[in-house]
Write a protein that holds these residues in place. Structure first.
Motif, PDB file in Angstrom:
ATOM      1  N   LEU A  27      -1.175  14.184   6.064  1.00 13.64           N
ATOM      2  CA  LEU A  27      -1.222  15.555   5.573  1.00 13.64           C
ATOM      3  C   LEU A  27      -1.503  16.532   6.699  1.00 13.64           C
ATOM      4  CD1 LEU A  27      -4.702  16.199   4.160  1.00 13.64           C
ATOM      5  CD2 LEU A  27      -3.986  13.846   4.442  1.00 13.64           C
ATOM      6  N   ARG A  28      -1.196  17.802   6.431  1.00 13.61           N
ATOM      7  CA  ARG A  28      -1.408  18.845   7.438  1.00 13.61           C
ATOM      8  C   ARG A  28      -2.787  19.476   7.279  1.00 13.61           C
ATOM      9  NH1 ARG A  28       3.994  19.095   6.669  1.00 13.61           N
ATOM     10  NH2 ARG A  28       5.212  19.075   8.603  1.00 13.61           N
ATOM     11  N   TRP A  56      10.456  29.680   5.898  1.00 16.76           N
ATOM     12  CA  TRP A  56       9.122  29.155   5.623  1.00 16.76           C
ATOM     13  C   TRP A  56       9.162  28.241   4.411  1.00 16.76           C
ATOM     14  CZ3 TRP A  56       5.464  28.425   8.710  1.00 16.76           C
ATOM     15  CH2 TRP A  56       4.110  28.451   8.384  1.00 16.76           C
ATOM     16  N   PHE A  57       8.051  27.602   4.127  1.00 14.88           N
ATOM     17  CA  PHE A  57       7.946  26.700   2.984  1.00 14.88           C
ATOM     18  C   PHE A  57       7.003  27.313   1.949  1.00 14.88           C
ATOM     19  CE2 PHE A  57       4.529  25.739   5.887  1.00 14.88           C
ATOM     20  CZ  PHE A  57       3.438  25.527   5.054  1.00 14.88           C
ATOM     21  N   PRO A  58       7.055  26.856   0.687  1.00 17.45           N
ATOM     22  CA  PRO A  58       6.112  27.374  -0.309  1.00 17.45           C
ATOM     23  C   PRO A  58       4.677  27.066   0.104  1.00 17.45           C
ATOM     24  CG  PRO A  58       7.923  26.210  -1.369  1.00 17.45           C
ATOM     25  CD  PRO A  58       8.036  25.925   0.093  1.00 17.45           C
ATOM     26  N   GLY A  59       3.842  28.092   0.201  1.00 13.48           N
ATOM     27  CA  GLY A  59       2.477  27.910   0.683  1.00 13.48           C
ATOM     28  C   GLY A  59       1.648  26.956  -0.150  1.00 13.48           C
ATOM     29  N   ARG A  60       2.010  26.729  -1.410  1.00 14.07           N
ATOM     30  CA  ARG A  60       1.221  25.845  -2.272  1.00 14.07           C
ATOM     31  C   ARG A  60       1.232  24.398  -1.780  1.00 14.07           C
ATOM     32  NH1 ARG A  60       6.057  26.717  -4.864  1.00 14.07           N
ATOM     33  NH2 ARG A  60       7.272  24.842  -5.369  1.00 14.07           N
ATOM     34  N   ARG A  61       2.242  24.038  -0.985  1.00 12.69           N
ATOM     35  CA  ARG A  61       2.315  22.656  -0.495  1.00 12.69           C
ATOM     36  C   ARG A  61       1.178  22.352   0.477  1.00 12.69           C
ATOM     37  NH1 ARG A  61       8.678  22.425   1.195  1.00 12.69           N
ATOM     38  NH2 ARG A  61       9.594  22.617  -0.899  1.00 12.69           N
ATOM     39  N   ALA A  62       0.848  23.309   1.325  1.00 11.75           N
ATOM     40  CA  ALA A  62      -0.236  23.139   2.311  1.00 11.75           C
ATOM     41  C   ALA A  62      -0.860  24.500   2.549  1.00 11.75           C
ATOM     42  CB  ALA A  62       0.310  22.547   3.608  1.00 11.75           C
ATOM     43  N   SER A 110       0.507  18.105   0.993  1.00 12.79           N
ATOM     44  CA  SER A 110      -0.847  18.012   1.558  1.00 12.79           C
ATOM     45  C   SER A 110      -1.910  18.427   0.556  1.00 12.79           C
ATOM     46  CB  SER A 110      -0.947  18.892   2.807  1.00 12.79           C
ATOM     47  OG  SER A 110      -0.059  18.447   3.811  1.00 12.79           O
ATOM     48  N   ALA A 111      -1.615  19.459  -0.238  1.00 15.14           N
ATOM     49  CA  ALA A 111      -2.603  19.981  -1.178  1.00 15.14           C
ATOM     50  C   ALA A 111      -2.967  18.985  -2.262  1.00 15.14           C
ATOM     51  CB  ALA A 111      -2.079  21.269  -1.818  1.00 15.14           C
ATOM     52  N   ALA A 116       0.853  -1.195   0.000  1.00 17.35           N
ATOM     53  CA  ALA A 116       0.000   0.000   0.000  1.00 17.35           C
ATOM     54  C   ALA A 116       0.885   1.240   0.000  1.00 17.35           C
ATOM     55  CB  ALA A 116      -0.919   0.004   1.223  1.00 17.35           C
ATOM     56  N   ALA A 117       0.554   2.214  -0.846  1.00 19.66           N
ATOM     57  CA  ALA A 117       1.319   3.456  -0.933  1.00 19.66           C
ATOM     58  C   ALA A 117       0.825   4.436   0.131  1.00 19.66           C
ATOM     59  CB  ALA A 117       1.176   4.069  -2.318  1.00 19.66           C
ATOM     60  N   LEU A 118       1.738   4.913   0.962  1.00 22.44           N
ATOM     61  CA  LEU A 118       1.429   5.893   2.001  1.00 22.44           C
ATOM     62  C   LEU A 118       2.059   7.225   1.611  1.00 22.44           C
ATOM     63  CD1 LEU A 118       0.468   6.777   4.839  1.00 22.44           C
ATOM     64  CD2 LEU A 118       2.624   5.855   5.748  1.00 22.44           C
ATOM     65  N   GLY A 119       1.228   8.202   1.284  1.00 30.25           N
ATOM     66  CA  GLY A 119       1.735   9.536   0.961  1.00 30.25           C
ATOM     67  C   GLY A 119       2.108  10.270   2.234  1.00 30.25           C
ATOM     68  N   VAL A 120       3.254  10.923   2.230  1.00 28.28           N
ATOM     69  CA  VAL A 120       3.748  11.621   3.423  1.00 28.28           C
ATOM     70  C   VAL A 120       4.127  13.050   3.027  1.00 28.28           C
ATOM     71  CG1 VAL A 120       5.412  11.595   5.310  1.00 28.28           C
ATOM     72  CG2 VAL A 120       4.669   9.431   4.288  1.00 28.28           C
ATOM     73  N   CYS A 121       3.507  14.035   3.673  1.00 28.03           N
ATOM     74  CA  CYS A 121       3.900  15.414   3.417  1.00 28.03           C
ATOM     75  C   CYS A 121       5.263  15.681   4.058  1.00 28.03           C
ATOM     76  CB  CYS A 121       2.840  16.383   3.937  1.00 28.03           C
ATOM     77  SG  CYS A 121       2.548  16.314   5.709  1.00 28.03           S
ATOM     78  N   ARG A 122       5.904  16.768   3.678  1.00 20.80           N
ATOM     79  CA  ARG A 122       7.249  17.060   4.169  1.00 20.80           C
ATOM     80  C   ARG A 122       7.230  17.400   5.659  1.00 20.80           C
ATOM     81  NH1 ARG A 122      10.552  19.001  -0.602  1.00 20.80           N
ATOM     82  NH2 ARG A 122       9.130  18.899  -2.376  1.00 20.80           N
TER      83      ARG A 122
END
Length: 298
Positions: free
Chosen positions: A150-151, A198-204, A133-134, A98-104
């Motif tokens: 995800l966040r 900070w991180f790029p806002g598009r990620r979450a 997450s997005a 099973a593939a588990l997606g993990v946000c940074r």
């Protein structure tokens, strides 16, 4: 030797009903055990007799008695059901990938908790895939991911089964030579003039907006130093190379690096909530429930 006789089309449910009547001795008792209506069960037995081409029971005043044909069929049905049950159990015991997606930036203990929850319900071989997450809502609903971390908050949660993995306050992460390093706790006034790594806002985007709104509420409007590589080395370099740059992390998410220090900040710091997710109508739903220890950890 001639060709084997054609086996009539028999439904598994009808064979189970037949075995139940043989065991109970009456249609009434078998219907009660099976929790179905007696007329429906009687009809099922009659249809089975037509398909087999022989009477399976003698209808007696006090119940049902197997005919010779019925006894022979019952022996085969019991063997078949036992074999099928063993095969199903063996199939369930085979680990499924099973593939588990993990946000940074997911802390190791949160990732281990998710794995503990998921692998306790069924034998799973988890494959980790980095996914912002997005994007995870779409990936989960299309089946590209089985599960995701995800966040929150996430705008696109329609059709997802969600469970909170962690909900922790954010603190300040800074270099060991930073001017604020001597503080054991920080206030929002202490952070005046500091930039935020900070991180790029598009990620979450939902999480990014919620955190910055909370910072603004406390009067801190930091300039942003955006790090887009996801490299811990570059992240660390940015914190150690400037005396006016800090980051926000949970205590669990703070780097295990003696050159970086974590400090609580308040009052009312923003929080990071990490969710475990799967498609609500997908093959991996619902998310399993597992008991936790007293301290809330697996």
């Amino acid at each position: 030797m001639g060709p084997p006789e054609e086996i009539p089309e028999l439904e598994l449910r009808a064979l189970r009903y037949f075995a139940a009547v043989a065991e109970a001795g009456t249609v009434t008792e078998a219907a009660r055990r099976l929790r179905i209506a007696q007329p429906s069960l009687s009809q099922q037995i009659k249809q089975l007799e037509r398909r087999v081409g022989a009477p399976l029971f003698r209808r007696l005043p006090r119940g049902m008695e197997l005919t010779e044909a019925g006894r022979l069929l019952l022996t085969g049905v019991r063997r078949a059901l036992d074999a099928l049950g063993s095969s199903v159990a063996a199939a369930r015991a085979v680990p499924v990938t099973a593939a588990l997606g993990v946000c940074r930036g997911v802390p190791g203990e949160v990732l281990r908790r998710a794995e503990w929850i998921l692998t306790g319900a069924r034998p799973l071989r988890l494959v980790h895939e980095q996914a912002d997450s997005a994007r995870q809502g779409e990936l989960l609903r299309t089946g590209a991911l089985a599960y995701g971390i995800l966040r929150a908050p996430v705008d696109d949660t329609a059709g997802l089964d969600l469970r909170t993995l962690a909900d922790e306050p954010l603190g300040v992460l800074l270099g060991h030579r930073h001017p604020l390093a001597g503080h054991t706790e920080l206030t929002w006034d202490d952070l005046a003039g500091q930039r935020l790594l900070w991180f790029p806002g598009r990620r979450a985007p939902g999480y990014a907006s919620a955190v910055r709104e909370r910072l603004a509420r406390h009067g801190w409007h930091p300039g942003l130093l955006v790090e887009d590589t996801g490299s811990h080395g570059l992240f660390r370099h940015a914190l150690l190379g400037h005396d006016d740059v800090v980051a926000l992390r949970t205590r669990a998410g703070a780097a295990t690096d003696t050159d970086l220090l974590w400090r609580p900040v308040g009052p009312e710091p923003p929080r990071e909530r990490l969710l475990l997710a799967t498609a609500a109508r997908g093959p991996w739903a619902p998310l399993p429930e597992r008991e936790e220890t007293v301290d809330g950890r697996p």
